[in-house]
Design a protein around this motif. Structure first.
Motif, short mmCIF file in Angstrom:
data_model
loop_
_atom_site.label_atom_id
_atom_site.label_comp_id
_atom_site.label_asym_id
_atom_site.label_seq_id
_atom_site.Cartn_x
_atom_site.Cartn_y
_atom_site.Cartn_z
N LYS A 1 0.84 -1.19 0.00
CA LYS A 1 0.00 0.00 0.00
C LYS A 1 0.87 1.24 0.00
CE LYS A 1 -4.01 2.02 2.33
NZ LYS A 1 -4.95 1.89 3.47
N THR A 2 0.65 2.11 -0.96
CA THR A 2 1.50 3.29 -1.13
C THR A 2 0.93 4.55 -0.50
OG1 THR A 2 0.46 3.73 -3.27
CG2 THR A 2 2.45 2.39 -3.27
N SER A 3 -0.27 4.48 0.00
CA SER A 3 -0.89 5.67 0.56
C SER A 3 -1.39 5.36 1.96
CB SER A 3 -2.07 6.15 -0.31
OG SER A 3 -2.73 7.25 0.31
N VAL A 4 -1.12 6.28 2.90
CA VAL A 4 -1.59 6.10 4.27
C VAL A 4 -2.97 6.73 4.47
CG1 VAL A 4 0.74 6.03 5.20
CG2 VAL A 4 -0.41 8.24 4.97
N SER A 5 -3.52 7.30 3.44
CA SER A 5 -4.84 7.93 3.54
C SER A 5 -5.91 6.87 3.70
CB SER A 5 -5.11 8.78 2.29
OG SER A 5 -6.42 9.31 2.34
N SER A 6 -6.91 7.18 4.51
CA SER A 6 -8.00 6.24 4.73
C SER A 6 -8.99 6.21 3.58
CB SER A 6 -8.74 6.60 6.04
OG SER A 6 -9.25 7.93 5.96
N VAL A 7 -8.93 7.20 2.69
CA VAL A 7 -9.85 7.28 1.56
C VAL A 7 -9.18 6.66 0.34
CG1 VAL A 7 -11.19 8.80 0.08
CG2 VAL A 7 -10.86 9.37 2.50
N CYS A 8 -9.84 5.68 -0.25
CA CYS A 8 -9.33 5.02 -1.46
C CYS A 8 -10.34 5.26 -2.57
CB CYS A 8 -9.14 3.52 -1.20
SG CYS A 8 -8.35 2.65 -2.55
N HIS A 9 -9.93 6.01 -3.58
CA HIS A 9 -10.85 6.41 -4.64
C HIS A 9 -11.15 5.27 -5.60
CE1 HIS A 9 -10.50 10.60 -3.32
NE2 HIS A 9 -9.17 10.43 -3.29
#
Length: 495
Positions: free
Chosen positions: A310-318
């Motif tokens: 996983k490359t993004s720590v954001s909780s929102v996955c578009h």
């Protein structure tokens, strides 16, 4: 490992090194992270006598997360133990395919041989019948082409397809011999691993390779034996049928004058005598192996270029993956066009049963969403390549335990909040801890084998003096005694 490395292990790294070995063996990822944050050089620690490193223990036990952590900490991925075995050999011996997948993604050397038998990782996988590990080992040699099976079985008339990949290199790899001239096909046939035999035949294994008498091995069957001799000794009817259908000579004699039928009778394997007596009137058709998995090479290349975590720590996955619903899509299946994340695509290629139909595309895997055949994966336009790992070309410092008081970094514990939160890179702060001599509190950055002890300047105690540090500094405020410095000074005179 030079003199300084051995002295460091003896004086200061034994206690914490054994803790890291225990953590690697038991799968304690939190303990391993804490120890490597304290001293990244512990990744190179090895036990006395057996000389197994933490990488060997974690690979043998199947702890793939710790294997990945150790590799990213800068450990030599091709490190050997006293038997000359690498972590990849250990993983193949015990059948931990997830560890094999990690090591292959990090480009572990699959050609290395152990010191006692001359066996490669492919030999170990064939010996124990770990077909999935065997397929992962040749990921860089089996192209994601629909004509692969036809080319390998000489059923393709298109010269363009024949030149699309190096079939000679693949056959040379599969037919590589250990001591005594034993090939992986010999080992798989002897132990009755029919799925391994079937996959090896699809990959170009020769049924006419014979063993030799080199004086280094004990051959109870006799030198000059073919894989069919070994299958007759093992008593596997399925392996004998596969080899006979592949064109094995049933009347071939070894140096003792024994045919496969004679070998079966001498070892009291009556169940295969009927198969070895005469060739069947109707030719037996060998179906493609269900482990062929043609899309594997394409997804391995994408994973190496763009990462697989996983490359993004954001909780929102578009655009979440349709399988895990957690990570953004990075690849698409050529044909149906369904999109997945790289990690799920890797899992599909490693676990899904590929097509065994000759009429379709042998080796293709079914799409989990529409059941359409997948031969290769393509990278999405939004997927960007990653940079080269910074610690792959740099050696570890002699002592990385005491960081300077002004340094700021995020240790491994900072990334434990999410199991898959890290990308192929560790965070930039973690990279600075493991690659920068300034943040390590060291005024010089050199390998463990260069220079004398007195020439290495380490500031692990917070003092401004130049002195060697061979032990882990758990309390930077504690000063060294004069007697300790005198002992180190005397020792350095004899180095």
């Amino acid at each position: 490992m030079g003199l300084l490395g051995m002295v460091g292990d003896s004086f200061g790294c034994s206690a914490t090194g054994e803790r890291l070995v225990s953590a690697a063996r038991d799968g304690d990822i939190q303990e391993a992270m804490a120890l490597l944050e304290l001293n990244p050089r512990l990744a190179r620690y090895s036990t006395f006598g057996i000389r197994n490193s933490p990488l060997h223990y974690s690979a043998a036990k199947g702890h793939h997360e710790i294997v990945s952590l150790l590799i990213e900490s800068g450990v030599d991925i091709n490190l050997r133990n006293c038997r000359g075995q690498t972590a990849l050999m250990q993983a193949c011996l015990y059948g931990h395919w997830k560890v094999v997948q990690i090591l292959v993604l990090f480009k572990a050397n699959i050609h290395k041989k152990d010191c006692f038998s001359g066996a490669t990782a492919i030999h170990f996988a064939a010996l124990k019948g770990h077909t999935r590990c065997l397929r992962l080992l040749v990921a860089d040699y089996v192209p994601s082409l629909p004509e692969f099976w036809s080319v390998m079985h000489a059923k393709c008339t298109d010269e363009t397809n024949k030149e699309a990949f190096d079939a000679v290199a693949l056959r040379r790899l599969i037919n590589n011999k250990s001591d005594g001239g034993v090939t992986p096909l010999h080992l798989a046939a002897l132990h009755g691993h029919a799925e391994c035999v079937q996959l090896l035949l699809d990959l170009g294994a020769s049924v006419s390779e014979v063993t030799i008498n080199d004086g280094s091995t004990i051959d109870l069957i006799g030198s000059g034996s073919t894989p069919l001799h070994y299958a007759a000794c093992g008593g596997s009817a399925v392996c004998c049928q596969l080899l006979v259908a592949a064109g094995a000579n049933m009347r071939a004699q070894n140096t003792n004058g024994l045919t496969p039928l004679m070998v079966a009778r001498s070892w009291h394997k009556s169940s295969v005598e009927g198969i070895l007596t005469k060739r069947p009137e109707v030719p037996v058709r060998i179906l493609p192996s269900s482990y062929l998995s043609l899309p594997l090479m394409s997804i391995v290349k994408i994973a190496r270029e763009c990462g697989w975590r996983k490359t993004s720590v954001s909780s929102v996955c578009h655009d979440p993956c349709a399988i895990c619903l957690d990570t953004e899509c990075t690849v698409s299946a050529e044909g149906c066009g369904h999109e997945f994340c790289t990690k799920c695509a890797l899992y599909l290629c490693a676990t899904a049963s590929s097509s065994t139909s000759i009429r379709g595309v042998p080796g293709s895997i079914p799409c989990p969403l529409c059941r359409h055949t997948i031969v290769s994966f393509g990278r999405l336009a939004s997927t960007t390549p990653i940079k080269e790992l910074p610690w792959t070309n740099k050696s570890l410092a002699l002592c990385a335990a005491g960081a300077s008081t002004g340094s700021k970094y995020a240790g491994p514990a900072a990334i434990t909040s999410s199991k898959y939160a890290g990308s192929l890179h560790r965070r930039s702060e973690m990279r600075s801890l493991r690659s920068s001599s300034v943040d390590l509190g060291c005024s010089s950055f050199r390998t463990a084998s260069s220079g004398k002890l007195s020439s290495i300047k380490l500031n692990c105690t917070g003092a401004d003096e130049t002195m060697p540090c061979l032990v882990n500094c758990f309390r930077p405020d504690v000063q060294r005694s004069s007697s300790y410095r005198e002992r180190i000074r005397r020792y350095s005179q004899f180095s």
